[in-house]
Design a protein around this motif. Structure first.
Motif, PDB file in Angstrom:
ATOM      1  N   THR A 447      37.843  -1.244  39.342  1.00 33.55           N
ATOM      2  CA  THR A 447      37.736   0.023  40.071  1.00 33.55           C
ATOM      3  C   THR A 447      37.526   1.166  39.076  1.00 33.55           C
ATOM      4  O   THR A 447      38.156   1.190  38.016  1.00 33.55           O
ATOM      5  CB  THR A 447      39.016   0.297  40.879  1.00 33.55           C
ATOM      6  N   PRO A 448      36.639   2.090  39.374  1.00 36.23           N
ATOM      7  CA  PRO A 448      36.453   3.237  38.475  1.00 36.23           C
ATOM      8  C   PRO A 448      37.763   4.008  38.309  1.00 36.23           C
ATOM      9  O   PRO A 448      38.582   4.091  39.230  1.00 36.23           O
ATOM     10  CB  PRO A 448      35.406   4.086  39.203  1.00 36.23           C
ATOM     11  N   VAL A 449      37.946   4.547  37.124  1.00 38.36           N
ATOM     12  CA  VAL A 449      39.159   5.318  36.834  1.00 38.36           C
ATOM     13  C   VAL A 449      38.903   6.771  37.203  1.00 38.36           C
ATOM     14  O   VAL A 449      37.998   7.410  36.661  1.00 38.36           O
ATOM     15  CB  VAL A 449      39.544   5.195  35.353  1.00 38.36           C
ATOM     16  N   ALA A 450      39.687   7.284  38.135  1.00 37.98           N
ATOM     17  CA  ALA A 450      39.561   8.696  38.530  1.00 37.98           C
ATOM     18  C   ALA A 450      40.069   9.557  37.382  1.00 37.98           C
ATOM     19  O   ALA A 450      41.236   9.450  36.981  1.00 37.98           O
ATOM     20  CB  ALA A 450      40.356   8.959  39.798  1.00 37.98           C
ATOM     21  N   THR A 451      39.198  10.388  36.841  1.00 37.31           N
ATOM     22  CA  THR A 451      39.537  11.183  35.659  1.00 37.31           C
ATOM     23  C   THR A 451      39.640  12.654  36.039  1.00 37.31           C
ATOM     24  O   THR A 451      38.715  13.216  36.620  1.00 37.31           O
ATOM     25  CB  THR A 451      38.474  10.989  34.569  1.00 37.31           C
ATOM     26  N   ARG A 452      40.778  13.255  35.692  1.00 44.65           N
ATOM     27  CA  ARG A 452      41.019  14.663  36.025  1.00 44.65           C
ATOM     28  C   ARG A 452      41.511  15.395  34.783  1.00 44.65           C
ATOM     29  O   ARG A 452      42.159  14.807  33.915  1.00 44.65           O
ATOM     30  CB  ARG A 452      42.059  14.791  37.136  1.00 44.65           C
ATOM     31  N   ALA A 453      41.199  16.665  34.703  1.00 40.15           N
ATOM     32  CA  ALA A 453      41.674  17.507  33.606  1.00 40.15           C
ATOM     33  C   ALA A 453      42.612  18.570  34.156  1.00 40.15           C
ATOM     34  O   ALA A 453      42.415  19.079  35.262  1.00 40.15           O
ATOM     35  CB  ALA A 453      40.495  18.157  32.888  1.00 40.15           C
ATOM     36  N   ALA A 454      43.665  18.878  33.396  1.00 46.50           N
ATOM     37  CA  ALA A 454      44.633  19.891  33.820  1.00 46.50           C
ATOM     38  C   ALA A 454      45.198  20.578  32.587  1.00 46.50           C
ATOM     39  O   ALA A 454      45.334  19.960  31.525  1.00 46.50           O
ATOM     40  CB  ALA A 454      45.768  19.247  34.622  1.00 46.50           C
ATOM     41  N   ASP A 588      45.029  22.362  26.180  1.00 42.01           N
ATOM     42  CA  ASP A 588      45.528  23.716  25.918  1.00 42.01           C
ATOM     43  C   ASP A 588      44.394  24.712  26.141  1.00 42.01           C
ATOM     44  O   ASP A 588      43.417  24.707  25.386  1.00 42.01           O
ATOM     45  CB  ASP A 588      46.029  23.834  24.471  1.00 42.01           C
ATOM     46  N   PRO A 589      44.483  25.555  27.171  1.00 45.63           N
ATOM     47  CA  PRO A 589      43.436  26.558  27.354  1.00 45.63           C
ATOM     48  C   PRO A 589      43.603  27.678  26.321  1.00 45.63           C
ATOM     49  O   PRO A 589      44.699  27.850  25.773  1.00 45.63           O
ATOM     50  CB  PRO A 589      43.684  27.058  28.779  1.00 45.63           C
ATOM     51  N   PRO A 590      42.525  28.437  26.057  1.00 41.01           N
ATOM     52  CA  PRO A 590      41.172  28.253  26.620  1.00 41.01           C
ATOM     53  C   PRO A 590      40.403  27.186  25.853  1.00 41.01           C
ATOM     54  O   PRO A 590      40.605  27.012  24.648  1.00 41.01           O
ATOM     55  CB  PRO A 590      40.542  29.637  26.424  1.00 41.01           C
ATOM     56  N   LEU A 591      39.519  26.482  26.551  1.00 36.16           N
ATOM     57  CA  LEU A 591      38.710  25.454  25.925  1.00 36.16           C
ATOM     58  C   LEU A 591      37.441  26.069  25.333  1.00 36.16           C
ATOM     59  O   LEU A 591      36.868  26.992  25.904  1.00 36.16           O
ATOM     60  CB  LEU A 591      38.304  24.391  26.954  1.00 36.16           C
ATOM     61  N   SER A 592      37.010  25.533  24.202  1.00 32.35           N
ATOM     62  CA  SER A 592      35.706  25.920  23.666  1.00 32.35           C
ATOM     63  C   SER A 592      34.622  25.340  24.566  1.00 32.35           C
ATOM     64  O   SER A 592      34.877  24.443  25.381  1.00 32.35           O
ATOM     65  CB  SER A 592      35.536  25.384  22.244  1.00 32.35           C
ATOM     66  N   ASP A 593      33.396  25.843  24.421  1.00 31.83           N
ATOM     67  CA  ASP A 593      32.296  25.321  25.231  1.00 31.83           C
ATOM     68  C   ASP A 593      32.104  23.826  24.999  1.00 31.83           C
ATOM     69  O   ASP A 593      31.885  23.058  25.939  1.00 31.83           O
ATOM     70  CB  ASP A 593      30.996  26.072  24.891  1.00 31.83           C
ATOM     71  N   THR A 594      32.208  23.407  23.729  1.00 29.80           N
ATOM     72  CA  THR A 594      32.023  21.985  23.422  1.00 29.80           C
ATOM     73  C   THR A 594      33.119  21.143  24.056  1.00 29.80           C
ATOM     74  O   THR A 594      32.854  20.088  24.641  1.00 29.80           O
ATOM     75  CB  THR A 594      32.013  21.770  21.894  1.00 29.80           C
ATOM     76  N   ALA A 595      34.380  21.600  23.955  1.00 29.45           N
ATOM     77  CA  ALA A 595      35.489  20.848  24.551  1.00 29.45           C
ATOM     78  C   ALA A 595      35.346  20.775  26.064  1.00 29.45           C
ATOM     79  O   ALA A 595      35.619  19.735  26.680  1.00 29.45           O
ATOM     80  CB  ALA A 595      36.815  21.495  24.173  1.00 29.45           C
ATOM     81  N   GLN A 596      34.904  21.865  26.670  1.00 30.31           N
ATOM     82  CA  GLN A 596      34.707  21.868  28.119  1.00 30.31           C
ATOM     83  C   GLN A 596      33.639  20.859  28.517  1.00 30.31           C
ATOM     84  O   GLN A 596      33.819  20.078  29.476  1.00 30.31           O
ATOM     85  CB  GLN A 596      34.296  23.266  28.579  1.00 30.31           C
ATOM     86  N   ARG A 597      32.530  20.831  27.788  1.00 29.77           N
ATOM     87  CA  ARG A 597      31.460  19.881  28.087  1.00 29.77           C
ATOM     88  C   ARG A 597      31.943  18.448  27.889  1.00 29.77           C
ATOM     89  O   ARG A 597      31.596  17.543  28.645  1.00 29.77           O
ATOM     90  CB  ARG A 597      30.246  20.156  27.199  1.00 29.77           C
TER      91      ARG A 597
END
Length: 690
Positions: A447-454, A588-597
């Motif tokens: 089963t695909p792993v549901a991936t979430r960020a928080a 840990d926010p804020p994320l850099s553009d690269t980390a967000q991507r």
């Protein structure tokens, strides 16, 4: 034998003037023990020192000024600095020294003296000042101040300028070597000669010269790649030159496959076809089976082991840890023994009569398959007719260790397995001496792993949900991040997280880390595999590749600190059963553009190879992919992102050289021998100096 022309470069660094017993240890830690190592030590920065008038210099600029000393402003207390006022026809500047650094300065800078000073200018109130100038010289010695000064790594009490002095001394030792590059290729790329490239490396005239993409750096990178590709091509050719047992596809393996509770995926079938073609060809197989976590590599290997058994030969599967070895044994034993193939497990824990019985079964041939750890290549382990060796996560073993296993039979076929996806563009650099098969698709039922960020601010909420899931029967991983260069600090963070979870779940929480003795680590992992431990807290230094189908939750703290490929590897530890699984990426926010991507891509894709390619594009070279941990070569000049096209070109060049001049007898061949010795890539191992 090393060519005599290279002797000056392979002399110890202590042969350089000024490198004595006090300096040598620190310099060796920075560069290495040889003059060549200093020659190859690339600077990481460039200081421009333009000669300007005082009025032309802005704050935070580095400049060289020609001034006259006008006044000594002695400190009124020991806490105050010594100030020496100087000026030219355009303005005034104060030269400042604190503490012991001011000793003797007044004598070197008498009032009325003309001097050249160089350093960083800053503003102090309304005045300009230069604190601890880098250079203070008389006008007659103006040539001692470089207009472009390279900055080298430092440490152990050695300043960058001193390291630079020794690097330039090493450059003076460098001989003018015969050209080994193809003339048309060199001209087409605009590459300088080898010695000229080194001169630019150590004396760049601009920041562009420091770039890995510059002509000089690219020239040196191609040299290094060509030396490596030649070594691997020679190793590949040597392996194919020897005869090997023919192990054709068999009905026995067909029965093992038919008894499986699932059908092979198209990728598994294709990989098995590649392996069987090799095994039946009468030439030693050297193949890498590269597959994502949970892609079903072990099943493919099992069918190859079945073919070997059907041909009356023995085979071995070696894994880097006892946990993984037992996991493989449990996968192989029942289906193979159902077809009459005796499978044994041999690890370092085997002692006494039990161990002697296993060794006897291998020696007399009654055991067809051995699964184990490093214990398999020990001298007392002997096989009656070993024909196939399967090595899981081959980069975890040394070259010598792998060879000791292969030497236990005649013309033994080698199948390596790796769960670390390497981008196709880098595959040749890592595995140029191997044929490569890939398993990309996942077996049915996964089963695909549901991936979430928080954000980390929601860690308490994540803990609450995890505790509820565990009390409901689930199992989970909790990975703590690399928070510093100190493993002790990393361990403290992991211990704190484990204590918090143990406060709510008690002994159902286990902790593994790099400081834990192997036996204790294996015990915790075994408890997790058996279900006694429900939550496994781990630091990043620990391999957590145990197969626990019941584990359905993966929490990764400060996910922005991890490489994309590494995050995917960790996520692959869950979702191995039929139950729905989840991966929570805490950041840990804020994320850099690269980390967000990076996190966005992970949420959208579960294709490890596509993720590895994207990671390379996002983060470039260096060790962004964790390449060193996956067995990627430890290059000096090569940036795996910038020099991707050179990797392919060097591979083509190496194959062409061996096809036209296998004995290196032509003038270019003789020059290539010097190149290989220079970089110390060994054809017998495909490794540096191994």
């Amino acid at each position: 034998m090393r060519p005599e022309i290279l002797f000056p470069l392979f002399a110890p660094i202590t042969s350089l003037k000024g490198v004595g017993p006090r300096i040598a240890p620190a310099l060796e830690r920075i560069a290495g023990p040889l003059v060549r190592d200093l020659l190859f030590l690339a600077p990481h920065g460039l200081i421009q020192r333009p000669c300007l008038a005082v009025a032309e210099v802005g704050p935070e600029e580095v400049a060289t000024l020609r001034v006259t000393v006008t006044e000594h402003l002695r400190p009124r207390s020991p806490q105050q600095p010594l100030r020496i006022r100087a000026e030219d026809e355009t303005g005034r500047i104060d030269l400042v020294w604190f503490g012991n650094a001011s000793r003797g300065i007044e004598g070197r800078l008498p009032v009325g003296a003309r001097r050249l000073i160089s350093g960083r200018v800053e503003r102090f109130g309304l005045d300009l000042q230069m604190v601890h100038p880098d250079y203070v010289v008389e006008e007659a010695r103006a040539g001692e101040i470089p207009e472009h000064e390279t900055v080298y790594p430092a440490g152990g009490g050695l300043a960058p300028r001193l390291v630079r002095r020794f690097a330039l001394a090493a450059l003076e030792r460098a001989p003018d070597l015969p050209e080994w590059q193809d003339p048309a290729w060199q001209a087409g790329r605009g590459f300088p000669a080898w010695l000229d490239a080194l001169r630019v490396l150590h004396s760049p005239s601009s920041e562009a010269d420091l770039s890995p993409a510059s002509a000089a750096r690219s020239r040196l990178a191609y040299d290094e790649l060509l030396a490596h590709q030649l070594a691997m091509a020679q190793r590949r050719s040597h392996r194919r030159s020897g005869a090997a047992p023919r192990l054709p596809g068999s009905a026995l393996a067909g029965r093992i496959e038919a008894a499986l509770p699932f059908r092979l995926t198209p990728d598994q079938t294709s990989a098995l076809g590649d392996i069987r073609s090799d095994l039946g060809g009468g030439v030693r197989m050297s193949r890498l089976l590269q597959g994502d976590v949970g892609s079903g590599k072990t099943v493919v290997a099992m069918l190859a082991l079945g073919d070997a058994a059907a041909a009356g030969a023995q085979s071995v599967l070696m894994a880097p840890t006892e946990i993984l070895a037992r996991q493989h044994f449990e996968t192989l034993a029942a289906p193979m023994e159902a077809q009459g193939i005796r499978v044994i497990l041999l690890t370092g824990r085997d002692r006494g009569p039990g161990r002697r019985e296993k060794l006897q079964r291998l020696a007399d041939g009654s055991a067809g398959v051995a699964v184990g750890t490093h214990a398999l290549f020990q001298d007392e382990v002997k096989f009656a007719r070993l024909a196939l060796a399967v090595i899981d996560e081959q980069h975890r073993f040394g070259v010598g260790e792998r060879q000791r296993l292969l030497d236990k039979g005649e013309g033994v076929h080698l199948l390596s397995m790796s769960a670390t996806p390497i981008p196709r563009t880098l595959e040749l650099a890592a595995y140029g001496d191997l044929d490569v098969s890939r398993i990309v698709g996942k077996p049915p039922g996964r089963t695909p792993v549901a991936t979430r960020a928080a954000p980390m601010t929601r860690v308490a909420e994540v803990e609450d949900r995890l505790v509820a899931a565990v009390l409901g029967g689930a199992q989970a991983f909790w990975i703590c991040p690399l928070v510093s260069e100190s493993e002790l600090i990393d361990l403290k963070a992991a211990e704190q997280r484990a204590l918090e979870l143990q406060g709510r779940l008690g002994s159902r929480v286990g902790l593994v880390h790099g400081k834990l003795p192997p036996a204790e680590k294996d015990a915790v992992m075994a408890d997790f595999a058996s279900g006694k431990v429900r939550v496994l807290v781990a630091t990043t230094v620990v391999e957590v590749g145990v197969n626990v189908p019941n584990a359905t939750i993966m929490v990764i703290e400060q996910a922005e600190r991890f490489g994309l490929a590494q995050l995917h590897q960790l996520r692959g530890r869950v979702g191995r059963g039929r139950a729905e699984s989840a991966c929570v990426l805490l950041y840990d926010p804020p994320l850099s553009d690269t980390a967000q991507r990076r996190l966005d891509i992970l949420r959208r894709s579960d294709d490890g190879f596509a993720i590895a390619e994207t990671d390379l594009e996002l983060r470039g070279g260096g060790d962004a992919l964790g390449l060193r941990q996956s067995g990627f070569p430890d290059y000096v000049f090569v940036d795996p992102f910038v020099h991707r096209d050179l990797i392919l070109a060097a591979g083509d060049d190496a194959r062409l050289v061996l096809a036209r001049d296998p004995d290196f007898s032509t003038p270019r061949g003789q020059a290539l021998r010097v190149l290989q010795a220079l970089f110390d890539w060994r054809p017998e191992t495909g490794m540096k100096g191994a």
